[in-house]
Write a protein that holds these residues in place. Sequence first.
Motif, PDB file in Angstrom:
ATOM      1  N   ASP A   1       0.832  -1.215   0.000  1.00  0.00           N
ATOM      2  CA  ASP A   1       0.000   0.000   0.000  1.00  0.00           C
ATOM      3  C   ASP A   1       0.856   1.251   0.000  1.00  0.00           C
ATOM      4  N   PHE A   2       1.949   1.192   0.721  1.00  0.00           N
ATOM      5  CA  PHE A   2       2.818   2.366   0.808  1.00  0.00           C
ATOM      6  C   PHE A   2       3.538   2.630  -0.507  1.00  0.00           C
ATOM      7  N   GLN A   3       3.916   1.531  -1.185  1.00  0.00           N
ATOM      8  CA  GLN A   3       4.653   1.660  -2.434  1.00  0.00           C
ATOM      9  C   GLN A   3       3.783   2.223  -3.552  1.00  0.00           C
ATOM     10  N   LYS A   4       2.506   1.789  -3.585  1.00  0.00           N
ATOM     11  CA  LYS A   4       1.648   2.186  -4.718  1.00  0.00           C
ATOM     12  C   LYS A   4       0.235   2.535  -4.238  1.00  0.00           C
ATOM     13  N   PRO A   5       0.064   3.717  -3.649  1.00  0.00           N
ATOM     14  CA  PRO A   5      -1.290   4.129  -3.240  1.00  0.00           C
ATOM     15  C   PRO A   5      -2.165   4.372  -4.480  1.00  0.00           C
ATOM     16  N   ASN A   6      -3.455   4.070  -4.377  1.00  0.00           N
ATOM     17  CA  ASN A   6      -4.358   4.202  -5.531  1.00  0.00           C
ATOM     18  C   ASN A   6      -5.071   5.551  -5.497  1.00  0.00           C
ATOM     19  N   PHE A   7      -4.566   6.469  -6.309  1.00  0.00           N
ATOM     20  CA  PHE A   7      -5.200   7.783  -6.424  1.00  0.00           C
ATOM     21  C   PHE A   7      -5.862   7.957  -7.791  1.00  0.00           C
ATOM     22  N   ASP A   8      -6.148   6.862  -8.459  1.00  0.00           N
ATOM     23  CA  ASP A   8      -6.762   6.919  -9.792  1.00  0.00           C
ATOM     24  C   ASP A   8      -8.265   7.189  -9.645  1.00  0.00           C
ATOM     25  N   ARG A   9      -8.668   8.391  -9.976  1.00  0.00           N
ATOM     26  CA  ARG A   9     -10.075   8.771  -9.816  1.00  0.00           C
ATOM     27  C   ARG A   9     -10.994   7.943 -10.724  1.00  0.00           C
ATOM     28  N   ASP A  10     -10.539   7.686 -11.955  1.00  0.00           N
ATOM     29  CA  ASP A  10     -11.350   6.881 -12.872  1.00  0.00           C
ATOM     30  C   ASP A  10     -11.573   5.464 -12.327  1.00  0.00           C
ATOM     31  N   PHE A  11     -10.584   4.932 -11.624  1.00  0.00           N
ATOM     32  CA  PHE A  11     -10.743   3.602 -11.040  1.00  0.00           C
ATOM     33  C   PHE A  11     -11.955   3.571 -10.115  1.00  0.00           C
ATOM     34  N   TYR A  12     -12.060   4.571  -9.273  1.00  0.00           N
ATOM     35  CA  TYR A  12     -13.156   4.593  -8.306  1.00  0.00           C
ATOM     36  C   TYR A  12     -14.491   4.904  -8.996  1.00  0.00           C
ATOM     37  N   ARG A  13     -14.441   5.791 -10.020  1.00  0.00           N
ATOM     38  CA  ARG A  13     -15.673   6.056 -10.771  1.00  0.00           C
ATOM     39  C   ARG A  13     -16.242   4.755 -11.322  1.00  0.00           C
ATOM     40  N   TRP A  14     -15.407   4.003 -11.998  1.00  0.00           N
ATOM     41  CA  TRP A  14     -15.888   2.773 -12.625  1.00  0.00           C
ATOM     42  C   TRP A  14     -16.239   1.704 -11.602  1.00  0.00           C
ATOM     43  N   GLN A  15     -15.624   1.785 -10.469  1.00  0.00           N
ATOM     44  CA  GLN A  15     -16.026   0.886  -9.395  1.00  0.00           C
ATOM     45  C   GLN A  15     -17.479   1.170  -9.007  1.00  0.00           C
ATOM     46  N   MET A  16     -17.807   2.452  -8.960  1.00  0.00           N
ATOM     47  CA  MET A  16     -19.185   2.839  -8.637  1.00  0.00           C
ATOM     48  C   MET A  16     -20.129   2.502  -9.776  1.00  0.00           C
ATOM     49  N   PHE A  17     -19.713   2.741 -11.011  1.00  0.00           N
ATOM     50  CA  PHE A  17     -20.573   2.433 -12.153  1.00  0.00           C
ATOM     51  C   PHE A  17     -20.927   0.941 -12.168  1.00  0.00           C
ATOM     52  N   GLY A  18     -19.942   0.097 -11.823  1.00  0.00           N
ATOM     53  CA  GLY A  18     -20.214  -1.339 -11.779  1.00  0.00           C
ATOM     54  C   GLY A  18     -21.256  -1.681 -10.734  1.00  0.00           C
ATOM     55  N   ARG A  19     -21.215  -0.990  -9.609  1.00  0.00           N
ATOM     56  CA  ARG A  19     -22.185  -1.246  -8.552  1.00  0.00           C
ATOM     57  C   ARG A  19     -23.589  -0.762  -8.911  1.00  0.00           C
ATOM     58  N   LEU A  20     -23.664   0.168  -9.867  1.00  0.00           N
ATOM     59  CA  LEU A  20     -24.971   0.706 -10.283  1.00  0.00           C
ATOM     60  C   LEU A  20     -25.642  -0.168 -11.341  1.00  0.00           C
ATOM     61  N   GLY A  21     -25.062  -1.326 -11.615  1.00  0.00           N
ATOM     62  CA  GLY A  21     -25.552  -2.170 -12.704  1.00  0.00           C
ATOM     63  C   GLY A  21     -27.034  -2.481 -12.634  1.00  0.00           C
ATOM     64  N   ARG A  22     -27.514  -2.883 -11.474  1.00  0.00           N
ATOM     65  CA  ARG A  22     -28.925  -3.268 -11.362  1.00  0.00           C
ATOM     66  C   ARG A  22     -29.850  -2.069 -11.567  1.00  0.00           C
ATOM     67  N   ARG A  23     -29.475  -0.927 -10.985  1.00  0.00           N
ATOM     68  CA  ARG A  23     -30.288   0.275 -11.163  1.00  0.00           C
ATOM     69  C   ARG A  23     -30.295   0.701 -12.623  1.00  0.00           C
ATOM     70  N   MET A  24     -29.133   0.594 -13.255  1.00  0.00           N
ATOM     71  CA  MET A  24     -29.013   0.977 -14.655  1.00  0.00           C
ATOM     72  C   MET A  24     -29.918   0.116 -15.530  1.00  0.00           C
ATOM     73  N   LYS A  25     -29.906  -1.186 -15.293  1.00  0.00           N
ATOM     74  CA  LYS A  25     -30.732  -2.093 -16.091  1.00  0.00           C
ATOM     75  C   LYS A  25     -32.215  -1.818 -15.872  1.00  0.00           C
ATOM     76  N   ARG A  26     -32.564  -1.451 -14.664  1.00  0.00           N
ATOM     77  CA  ARG A  26     -33.964  -1.202 -14.344  1.00  0.00           C
ATOM     78  C   ARG A  26     -34.465   0.104 -14.964  1.00  0.00           C
ATOM     79  N   ASN A  27     -33.614   1.106 -14.993  1.00  0.00           N
ATOM     80  CA  ASN A  27     -34.042   2.440 -15.450  1.00  0.00           C
ATOM     81  C   ASN A  27     -33.687   2.741 -16.902  1.00  0.00           C
ATOM     82  N   ILE A  28     -32.495   2.330 -17.326  1.00  0.00           N
ATOM     83  CA  ILE A  28     -31.994   2.740 -18.632  1.00  0.00           C
ATOM     84  C   ILE A  28     -32.322   1.739 -19.734  1.00  0.00           C
ATOM     85  N   ARG A  29     -32.217   0.459 -19.416  1.00  0.00           N
ATOM     86  CA  ARG A  29     -32.439  -0.560 -20.447  1.00  0.00           C
ATOM     87  C   ARG A  29     -33.782  -0.425 -21.165  1.00  0.00           C
TER      88      ARG A  29
END
Length: 1022
Positions: free
Chosen positions: A369-397
Amino acid sequence: MARLNVLSVDEIDALYGLPSNLEDNERHDLFQLESDDAEYIETLTSVADKIDYVLQLGYFYASGCFFQFSFQKVKADVKFILQQYFPTELFPKKQISKQKRYQNRSQIYQKLGLRDADEYWMSELLAEAKRLAKLHALPKFLITNLLSYCQQHRIVKPSYSAFQLLISEALNAEQSRLFNIIYKHTDTKLQIQLDKLLTNDDLLYQLTLLKKDQKNFSTTEIKTTVEKQQLIVDVYYQTKSLLEKLKISEQNIHYYAELAEYYTIQKLQRFRPKNKARLYLLCYIQLRLRKINDQLISSFIHKILKYVQLGNEYQRQQIDIAEAIDKKLRNQAHKVMLVNIDDEVPDVAVREQAFQIVPKVDFKQFLSDFQKPNFDRDFYRWQMFGRLGRRMKRNIRPIFMNIGFSCDDAELTKAIDFLKQHIAEKRAFKRYSLDQIPFNFFPKSHRKFLMNENSKLNNVNIGVIDGDRYEFMVYWQLQKRICDIAAYVKHSNSYRALEDELIALEQWEKQKDSIIAELNMPMLSCNIVDILNHLEDSVETQFTQVNQRIRDGSNSCIKLKYNKKNEFTHWTLPYKPIENGVNNTFFNNLSTMSIAELAQIVDKETEYSKVFTHIQPKYSKQIPEIEAINACLVANATGIEFKKMVDISDIKGQTLKHTNDSYIRVQTLRSANDLVVNKTAKLSIFKEYNLSDYGVHASIDGQKLATRYHTIKARYSKKYFGLNQGIVSIVLNANHLPINLKAISANEHESHYLVDLVESNTSEINVAAVSGDMHSINRVNFALMQMFGYQFMPRFTRLADKSKTRLVGFREVDDYSHHIIKPSKKVNRELIIKEWDKVLRILASIAMKKTTQASIIRKLSTTSAMSPVLKAMIALDEIIMTDYILSYIDSEEKRTVVQRSLNRGESYHQLSSTIARVNGGRMLNGKTEIELSINLESIRLLANIIIYHNAAILSGLYEYYSKIDVENSKAILNFSPVSWHFINLIGSYEFYRGDSVKSIQEQVEKLIEVEKQGLQPFIMEE
C-alpha cells in the motif's frame, strides 16, 4: 345546412359595418380623389351624386363593401367632402336615386376592376375553401384567407352568411374526404387498435393513461412512459403511411389532436361515424409518440448524468479515504525509519520495535500500500458504475431498447446494435470473446476499467469483460453524443438530426429563389459579398474611432489602468445601475380596487373577453360570461384551486369548470394578450415609451418559478427553487408590455429561444431591437437576429475580458497592435462566401418554421461537430458581434438604452411574481406542460390588463396636460405603468359587480379635478 359561428359580433361589424367615427386625417386618406375620379365627377350634374360617389369609393377602400346610407347618417363625412371638394355647395336635402347610386357603383367597379361574387366565383371560393381546409380546419383561418383571396382577385366580398355556408360546406367536405380515406385504407387490425384506446381496461381507459404526462424521472414514471410508448408505437408506424394518403397538414394534425385531448372518452365513443374519433386519435398518436420519445430521451440523459454524478461523488470520497490512509501509512513508515536511527534501540531489537508499529502479519500489505497508493479517480468512478448495474438495467435498459437511436459515429452504432442484440438474446457476457465486442467507440485508456478486477487485458479467456461496466460505457457515450447533437432519434421533436429540421435539399436546390422571395426577408436576398463589405467598412471604421475617442478623452466612461512604470495594462467600463421605476408614488392617488373590478374596467375598454372562443365553434354559439372568464384567469394565474375559488368568490363551480374547459386554452389566452397589448399600443402615450428613434426596443429575460406538481419540464435547483422544483418563463418585453413568453426547463439555455420569441410575436408591435443579459448570447444569435432584420443588443458584463477574445478584424491581427481595443483573430471571409448557400438554407428553414426555431438554434449553438457551414455561421456571428461591442463601448447612450430596456423586463418579473405569490409562495399549479403554459399566459394577461389600465390613465393625463403645460406634462412620461400597490389581489372576489366600477375616463377626470384643487399635486413627481 347549419351555419358556423365563425366571427364575433364585433368582428362581423368590423368587416361589414359602415365605417364610422372617422378622424379628419383618416377621412383625408379615404376620400382622396385621383385624376380619373375627378374626370368622372365632372360628368355628374348633381352635387348629391358627386358626394355619393366619393363616399362609396372611400367606404369601399375602408371596408371592401358597398353600403346603402342616408346623407344624414354619415353627416360628418358629407361635411368633410363638401369642405374639401365643394366648399360653395350646401348640404344635400334629398337622397340620390337608386339608378344614380348603381351608376356610381358601376364606375367604381370599372375603375378598380371589381367583380361580383357570382355563381362562378362562389364555386371558385368554395374550391379555395376546400383547399384551405386541408391546411387548417379552423373556421377563422378559412375566412381570413378567403377574404385575402377576394382581395387578390378583386371580388367584392360576399355576405357573412354566404361565407358561413361556404366554410361549413368546405369543412364537411374535408371531413368526408378524410373519413373515406380512413375507411378505404385502414384494415380491421388498425381499427381495433384505435378503438381499443377508448375501451376500459382494468378500470382505466388506455387513452386516459396515454394523456398523462411523465411527472418526474423516477423508475415508476419511466416504466409507465415506456408502457405508453409500447401502447401506440405499432399504431404510430402504421398511421404514418395513412397520414401521407390523407395529405393532412401539420397544422391540422395539431388541430385534430387538440380535439382528441379536449373531448371526453365517452364523447369520442359516441362519435358517428366512428372514423371521426379515429381521425382525432391517429393525429393525437402522431404527436403523442414523438413527445413520449422526447420524455424518454430526457429521462435517459437525466439518469446517466445522475449516475455520473454519483460516480464523481464516490471517487471524491474514495480519494479522500485513500489520501487519509496514505497519510497514516507515511506516518507509520516515518516511525519505522526513525527506529533504524534511534541509538537507544539495539540493532537486534529493531525488527521487534518496527513490528510494534506495524504488525508482522500486516507488513507485506503495508509495504504494498505504501509503495503504490491508488489515487486513480477513474478507477473509483468505474467501481461505482459497476455497482450501479442493477439500477441501470432497471431504469436505462427499457428506454434504450425501445428508442431507435442513430449516430454519426460508426463505431458507436456498432456498439449500440451489439448491445441491443445482446440484451434481446439474454446472452451472458462471458460467452463473448474480445474480438466479438466493439471497443473503438471510447478512448483506449478507459478499456482497462471494463475488465473484471481479477483479469488482465491481454487475457483472451472468456469472462474478461465486465458486462455491467460495458453496458454503462455504451449508455454514457450515447448520452454524450445526444448532448453534442451527434446522435439522433428520428421520431422525436427535440432530438432529430439537424438535416431533418431543414428544408429538403432537393427542394432547396430547385426552389431556392422562390422560397427566399416568399419569405420577404431583405437580408436573405442580399449578396453576401455586399453584406461583408458593409460590415468591413463599419468594423474597421469603428476600431479607429473607438480607440481615438478613448485616447483623446472623448469617451470618459472608459477607465485606463497603468502600472508603476506608467505602462498601460488594461481598461475597465464601470457599470451604472438605473432604477426600474415600478410602483411609482403617483398611483397612490388612485382608489384601491380589486383585481376583479380592474379586469371588468379593462374589458369594457378592450373587450378582450370576446376572443375566448369555444374549442369547437361548430357545436357552440355561446358567448362566455366575462365574470367567469376573469375568475378562471385569476385562478390560473394565482394558483388558487377551483374548489377554493368557488368558496371565496361569487362564481358557481359548474360555471367555472365549464368555462375553463371550453374557453381557456393557450391559444385563446395568447389572442386575449395580443388584443390588450394592441389596445395599449394605440394609446397616445405608447410611442413616448420608445427608448430610441429606430423603433421599439424590447428585452428578453428568464424568470424562475417554482411548480407545485411534478412535471418532466420542472427541474430541481437549490439556487433558484430551494428544495422545490420549477421552470423558467422567458419573456419578451416591449415598452413595458410582455408581448410574448415561453416556458422552458431550468436546464435549457435561454439563448436558444431568442429568435423564436421575437419571430412568434403575434401582436401588432413591431420590434426593432432586442436586449438581453449574458444568457441571451450564443455563437449564432448575433448573425441570426441580423439576418432576420433585428438588432441584437445584449448587455455585456466584464466587457474588457470579453473584448480580448471575442473581437475580430478584417486585416491581420498585427495591424491592430497599436490599438487599446483590438481583435484577437482575423475574419474568415472566404469560408463565409463559400458556405453561404448552405447558410441560407438554414436561415430559410428557421424562417419557414418547418419545426420550432429553438430546436435548430439549439443544435447550431451546442453541437461539437464543427462542419464548414457552422464555422461560417459562427464567423459571420463574430463579425456582427464585434460591430456591436465596439459601438457598445463607444456609446453611453446605447448602454443606457440597453439597461433601461432590461429594467422594464425586470419590472414585469416583479409584477408577475406578485401575482403568482397570491396563493402563498411563487408557485404554478399546472399539472401538465399545457397547464403550466396556461398558468403563465394567465399571469401575462392579468399583468397586461393592469398595465393597460395604468397606461390608459397616464395617456389621458398626458393628452390633457400636454395641451396646457407641455413642459410639465413630460414628467408623466417618467411614470412606469407597471404598478400594482393600489390593486387588491387577495381576499374574496366579487366578479358580478360590473355596474359599480368606474371607467378609466372617470378616473382621469377625478385626478385632474384633484390636481386643479391642489389637494394632491402629482405632475412634478418622478
